[in-house]
Design a protein around this motif. Structure first.
Motif, mmCIF file in Angstrom:
data_model
loop_
_atom_site.group_PDB
_atom_site.id
_atom_site.type_symbol
_atom_site.label_atom_id
_atom_site.label_comp_id
_atom_site.label_asym_id
_atom_site.label_seq_id
_atom_site.Cartn_x
_atom_site.Cartn_y
_atom_site.Cartn_z
ATOM 1 N N THR A 37 34.526 38.551 54.491
ATOM 2 C CA THR A 37 34.350 38.179 53.087
ATOM 3 C C THR A 37 33.325 37.061 52.941
ATOM 4 O O THR A 37 33.348 36.085 53.688
ATOM 5 C CB THR A 37 35.674 37.667 52.500
ATOM 6 O OG1 THR A 37 36.715 38.594 52.789
ATOM 7 C CG2 THR A 37 35.563 37.494 50.992
ATOM 8 N N THR A 39 32.846 34.215 50.997
ATOM 9 C CA THR A 39 33.614 33.393 50.059
ATOM 10 C C THR A 39 32.717 32.535 49.167
ATOM 11 O O THR A 39 33.222 31.855 48.270
ATOM 12 C CB THR A 39 34.602 32.487 50.813
ATOM 13 O OG1 THR A 39 33.893 31.719 51.809
ATOM 14 C CG2 THR A 39 35.674 33.331 51.499
ATOM 15 N N CYS A 42 33.121 35.507 46.418
ATOM 16 C CA CYS A 42 34.390 36.117 46.013
ATOM 17 C C CYS A 42 35.512 35.714 46.963
ATOM 18 O O CYS A 42 35.268 35.160 48.037
ATOM 19 C CB CYS A 42 34.254 37.645 45.979
ATOM 20 S SG CYS A 42 33.960 38.394 47.608
ATOM 21 N N THR A 43 36.737 36.020 46.574
ATOM 22 C CA THR A 43 37.904 35.815 47.439
ATOM 23 C C THR A 43 38.126 37.071 48.280
ATOM 24 O O THR A 43 37.626 38.152 47.947
ATOM 25 C CB THR A 43 39.158 35.560 46.595
ATOM 26 O OG1 THR A 43 39.452 36.762 45.837
ATOM 27 C CG2 THR A 43 38.958 34.389 45.646
ATOM 28 N N GLU A 45 40.703 38.808 48.330
ATOM 29 C CA GLU A 45 41.390 39.771 47.472
ATOM 30 C C GLU A 45 40.399 40.518 46.571
ATOM 31 O O GLU A 45 40.509 41.737 46.370
ATOM 32 C CB GLU A 45 42.429 39.054 46.610
ATOM 33 C CG GLU A 45 43.604 38.478 47.380
ATOM 34 C CD GLU A 45 43.260 37.212 48.162
ATOM 35 O OE1 GLU A 45 43.983 36.906 49.133
ATOM 36 O OE2 GLU A 45 42.252 36.538 47.808
ATOM 37 N N GLU A 46 39.420 39.799 46.028
ATOM 38 C CA GLU A 46 38.403 40.442 45.200
ATOM 39 C C GLU A 46 37.564 41.405 46.031
ATOM 40 O O GLU A 46 37.235 42.504 45.572
ATOM 41 C CB GLU A 46 37.503 39.382 44.564
ATOM 42 C CG GLU A 46 38.171 38.609 43.438
ATOM 43 C CD GLU A 46 37.298 37.477 42.930
ATOM 44 O OE1 GLU A 46 37.257 37.280 41.695
ATOM 45 O OE2 GLU A 46 36.662 36.782 43.749
ATOM 46 N N THR A 63 39.088 35.463 56.967
ATOM 47 C CA THR A 63 38.285 36.237 56.020
ATOM 48 C C THR A 63 37.725 37.513 56.651
ATOM 49 O O THR A 63 36.916 38.196 56.034
ATOM 50 C CB THR A 63 37.123 35.395 55.480
ATOM 51 O OG1 THR A 63 36.309 34.939 56.573
ATOM 52 C CG2 THR A 63 37.633 34.193 54.706
#
Length: 462
Positions: A37, A39, A42-43, A45-46, A63
């Protein structure tokens, strides 16, 4: 896969019979794919919501995720929006071990293709400084492209020898990552070329080069600073023995490394002097984890470097210069009309406008081969300013006054293929977004957005 016989003989002498057989069997397995990810945008989750494939967490990177080996993650709009970086899971270990904090000055010395640099950038969260360096020209351009796509706002990119960086940044970095060029034994499964090129002489050549690199790193790291040295090889000559040699300068101490699911420690018996502290280093073995082979050592600098007898002189002239009010006229018109965000420390290189990272001056980079001196804002053309793709990728939708959000994935692909977007009742420069994440710029008039997505990045098909 054809494994060199000399390599087999070497590993048979280092490993017990069971581990040796497991290592050889691992080469018949599939390469593990992963994504991480971003970060900065975005997170986790996103990111998971926007990726149409299954994700399995990586133990040592909060991540990071495994994905199926058949997936092509670079064919998704979320990839072009910079929501994730495609990275082999065990390659995520060294940046996690370094663990920089927001505000640190961090150097990634051997940075291409950019996975570790962008991972470090995420940990900095836009604060402090990331210096990413790559000596090989074509690899340096790949590094620049990945840093751009991930929207890193505080990066300074060099294409330099380590000893030349040390002439300008002596003992200025809080954290340094040295993912050293190596014989690549841990990449045999991922890269058949690494197996074909391997030989015992190459191992010794790499070890000498690694020792020389660390001598320069010593001059770059602050007293009290932390360095992580990593390789993708199993050879003690490039791992335990290089670290043992480096510890001989009496300015460093090894630190413990605690990464989830990894507990295969360094082997003092593989070194020349049997230094007990080498048990603090870490091996990542492909027969113990889902991934390729790595070695990691984490060291703290405990004392200053001795004064140099003769400082290295850098003679290369810089084309970069501070941008004056007169030169910035067209940019200021653009900024007033479109930008809700201010950029500082503005400098010109020819007709290219850059925003240098906070705390960096021309004196810091004078004489060095700079690949990207900060955020490339755009080009000053005759009576107008044209924004760059880099600018688009560091922005958020609220930073730009005219935004167009693609209606669905199909319209995102239309843009990524370089085609115009129709039906938009807008005028002038437009930040084209995939939900709340920029894809790039367009220019709107008469119900159409003319595409300004870079030609070299455009896709031909999904």
């Amino acid at each position: 896969m054809q494994i060199p016989e000399a390599f087999k003989e070497k590993m048979r002498g280092l490993l017990n019979d069971e581990d040796y057989e497991k290592l050889m069997s691992s080469y018949d397995g599939t390469v593990n794919k992963g994504i991480r990810t971003n970060t900065l945008k975005c997170t986790p989750e996103e990111m998971a919501r926007k990726t149409p494939f299954e994700l399995e967490p990586v133990d040592w990177c909060p991540t990071g995720y495994y994905i199926d080996s058949d997936i092509r993650p670079g064919k998704n709009p979320a990839y072009y929006a910079g929501l994730y970086y495609v990275q082999e899971p065990t390659a995520m270990t060294s940046a996690e071990a370094l663990a920089p904090e927001p505000g640190d000055w961090v150097l990634d010395l051997c940075a291409a293709p950019g996975g570790k640099s962008t991972q470090l950038a995420c940990m900095l969260g836009g604060q402090g400084l990331l210096v990413a360096n790559e000596l090989v020209n074509n690899r340096a351009e790949i590094l620049a492209s990945n840093v751009e796509r991930m929207g890193v706002p505080n990066a300074l990119l060099f294409n330099e020898f380590p000893e030349r960086l040390a002439a300008r940044f002596r003992e200025r970095f809080d954290k340094i990552l040295v993912d050293a060029p190596c014989s690549g034994e841990g990449m045999f499964r991922k890269d058949n070329g690494a197996a074909e090129e391997w030989n015992p002489e190459r191992v010794l050549h790499c070890a000498k080069r690694q020792i020389k690199i660390l001598e320069s790193v010593d001059k770059l790291l602050k007293p009290g600073g932390v360095m992580v040295y990593s390789t993708c090889t199993f050879s003690p000559e490039e791992n335990e023995q290089v670290i043992e040699d480096f510890l001989g300068n009496d300015r460093y101490e090894l630190m413990d490394i605690d990464l989830g699911g990894l507990n295969d420690r360094g082997r003092p018996e593989w070194s020349e002097k049997g230094t007990p502290a080498l048990t603090k280093t870490l091996h990542v073995m492909p027969f113990h984890v889902r991934g390729e082979g790595h070695f990691i050592a984490k060291l703290r600098k405990t004392a200053e470097c001795p004064p140099e007898e003769e400082a290295l002189r850098l003679k290369r002239k810089s084309r970069l210069k501070p941008a004056g009010r007169r030169e910035l006229g067209d940019y200021e018109v653009f900024a007033e009309e479109y930008l809700n965000r201010r950029f500082n420390n503005l400098h010109l290189q020819g007709d290219q406008l850059y925003s240098l990272p906070e705390g960096i001056t021309l004196k810091d980079i004078e004489g060095l081969k700079v690949l990207r001196p900060g955020i490339h804002l755009g080009t000053l053309k005759k009576n107008r300013f044209e924004p760059s793709h880099t600018l688009a990728m560091v922005l958020k939708p609220e930073d730009f006054k005219t935004v167009y959000t693609v209606k669905d994935d199909e319209e995102a692909y239309t843009y990524l293929k370089g085609e115009p977007i129709t039906g938009a009742d807008l005028k002038g420069w437009v930040l084209v977004c995939f939900e709340k994440w920029p894809l790039g710029f367009g220019k709107a008039s008469q119900g159409m957005i003319k595409n300004h997505f870079p030609k070299g990045l455009r896709i031909r098909k999904k």
